[in-house]
Design a protein around this motif. Structure first.
Motif, PDB file in Angstrom:
ATOM      1  N   LYS A 101       0.822  -1.211   0.000  1.00 13.59           N
ATOM      2  CA  LYS A 101       0.000   0.000   0.000  1.00 13.59           C
ATOM      3  C   LYS A 101       0.855   1.259   0.000  1.00 13.59           C
ATOM      4  CE  LYS A 101      -4.109  -1.954   2.233  1.00 13.59           C
ATOM      5  NZ  LYS A 101      -5.029  -1.861   3.399  1.00 13.59           N
ATOM      6  N   ASP A 104       2.173   1.567  -3.529  1.00 14.76           N
ATOM      7  CA  ASP A 104       1.061   1.785  -4.447  1.00 14.76           C
ATOM      8  C   ASP A 104       0.522   3.212  -4.356  1.00 14.76           C
ATOM      9  OD1 ASP A 104      -0.809   0.519  -6.384  1.00 14.76           O
ATOM     10  OD2 ASP A 104      -2.290   1.073  -4.867  1.00 14.76           O
ATOM     11  N   SER A 105       0.654   3.824  -3.180  1.00 14.63           N
ATOM     12  CA  SER A 105       0.093   5.156  -2.959  1.00 14.63           C
ATOM     13  C   SER A 105       0.745   6.224  -3.842  1.00 14.63           C
ATOM     14  CB  SER A 105       0.227   5.542  -1.484  1.00 14.63           C
ATOM     15  OG  SER A 105       1.609   5.644  -1.135  1.00 14.63           O
TER      16      SER A 105
END
Length: 241
Positions: A101, A104-105
């Motif tokens: 995450k 991915d952010s």
């Protein structure tokens, strides 16, 4: 030692990715200085220094992120494949790595899907194109080098595969000249050998005779006699009666 440098716990891995995110020059292609080696190298050095790992340099920073990025793209591929399989929303693949995450952010908008057309004209979404993170990559220099090679290729003169009549004549004349030169050298060598043979005197013949006798004897005996002969010749009180 090198392999241990890349082994990080989950906390250090997340810290590393967050530091990488704070240096957009390494992953944001839209930035003006994205292709600047100096800027990208300085950013990688800052990350390495902040991580505080012994032996961990800017080169290791780029390699470490490249490995993480490859794993990240594999996770994206698994997500796409699970969606294409027709499963329900609840059954869509969810990455298990805790750093997914975080990466991915900021990285997802900069990962471009590259659709390769198949023979049936259908798009294949399994291929992805990720941003490069090599310090020494310079796309403009590669383009310039390619253009230089093309110009050099155009300037080269194409030689005919089959020799012309004039070229054949020149080759024949050269062959004849080479043969004549070789014959002259052989003749000169023969004359020198004959001249040397004519200069032999009685001492030469005597030496050859002694040499033939020594060759017929055992090696230890011939060696001893050679020493005696030399000593006898060099004896200071040798006088002719």
């Amino acid at each position: 030692m090198t392999s241990n440098i890349f082994k990080m716990c989950d906390r250090d891995t997340i810290k590393f990715i967050q530091l990488y995110e704070s240096e957009p020059i390494l992953w944001d292609r839209t930035l003006k200085n994205y292709k600047s080696r100096e800027c990208r190298g300085a950013a990688a050095k800052r990350i390495a220094k902040t991580m505080g790992i012994d032996g961990f340099t800017e080169v290791h920073v780029l390699i470490k992120f490249k490995n993480l990025r490859s794993s990240y793209l594999q996770e994206l591929k698994k997500i796409r494949q699970s969606k294409k399989s027709g499963t329900s929303t609840d059954e869509v693949y969810t990455p298990k790595v805790i750093w997914f995450k975080v990466m991915d952010s900021f990285l997802r908008p900069h990962v471009k899907s590259r659709d390769a057309q198949s023979n049936l004209g259908e798009a294949d979404e399994n291929s992805t194109e990720e941003p490069s993170n090599e310090l020494h990559e310079d796309e403009s220099s590669s383009s310039t080098s390619r253009e230089s090679r093309e110009e050099l290729s155009q300037k080269r003169t194409v030689q005919p595969d089959n020799p012309t009549t004039s070229q054949i004549k020149k080759m024949r004349l050269k062959t004849i000249a080479d043969r004549g030169s070789a014959m002259e050298k052989l003749d000169e060598i023969s004359k020198r050998a004959a001249s040397n043979a004519q200069q032999l005197d009685s001492f030469d013949h005597f030496g050859n005779y002694i040499a033939s006798l020594l060759r017929s004897l055992p090696e230890n005996r011939s060696s001893h006699l050679q020493a005696e002969i030399v000593a006898l010749i060099l004896k200071p009180n040798n006088k002719v009666n």
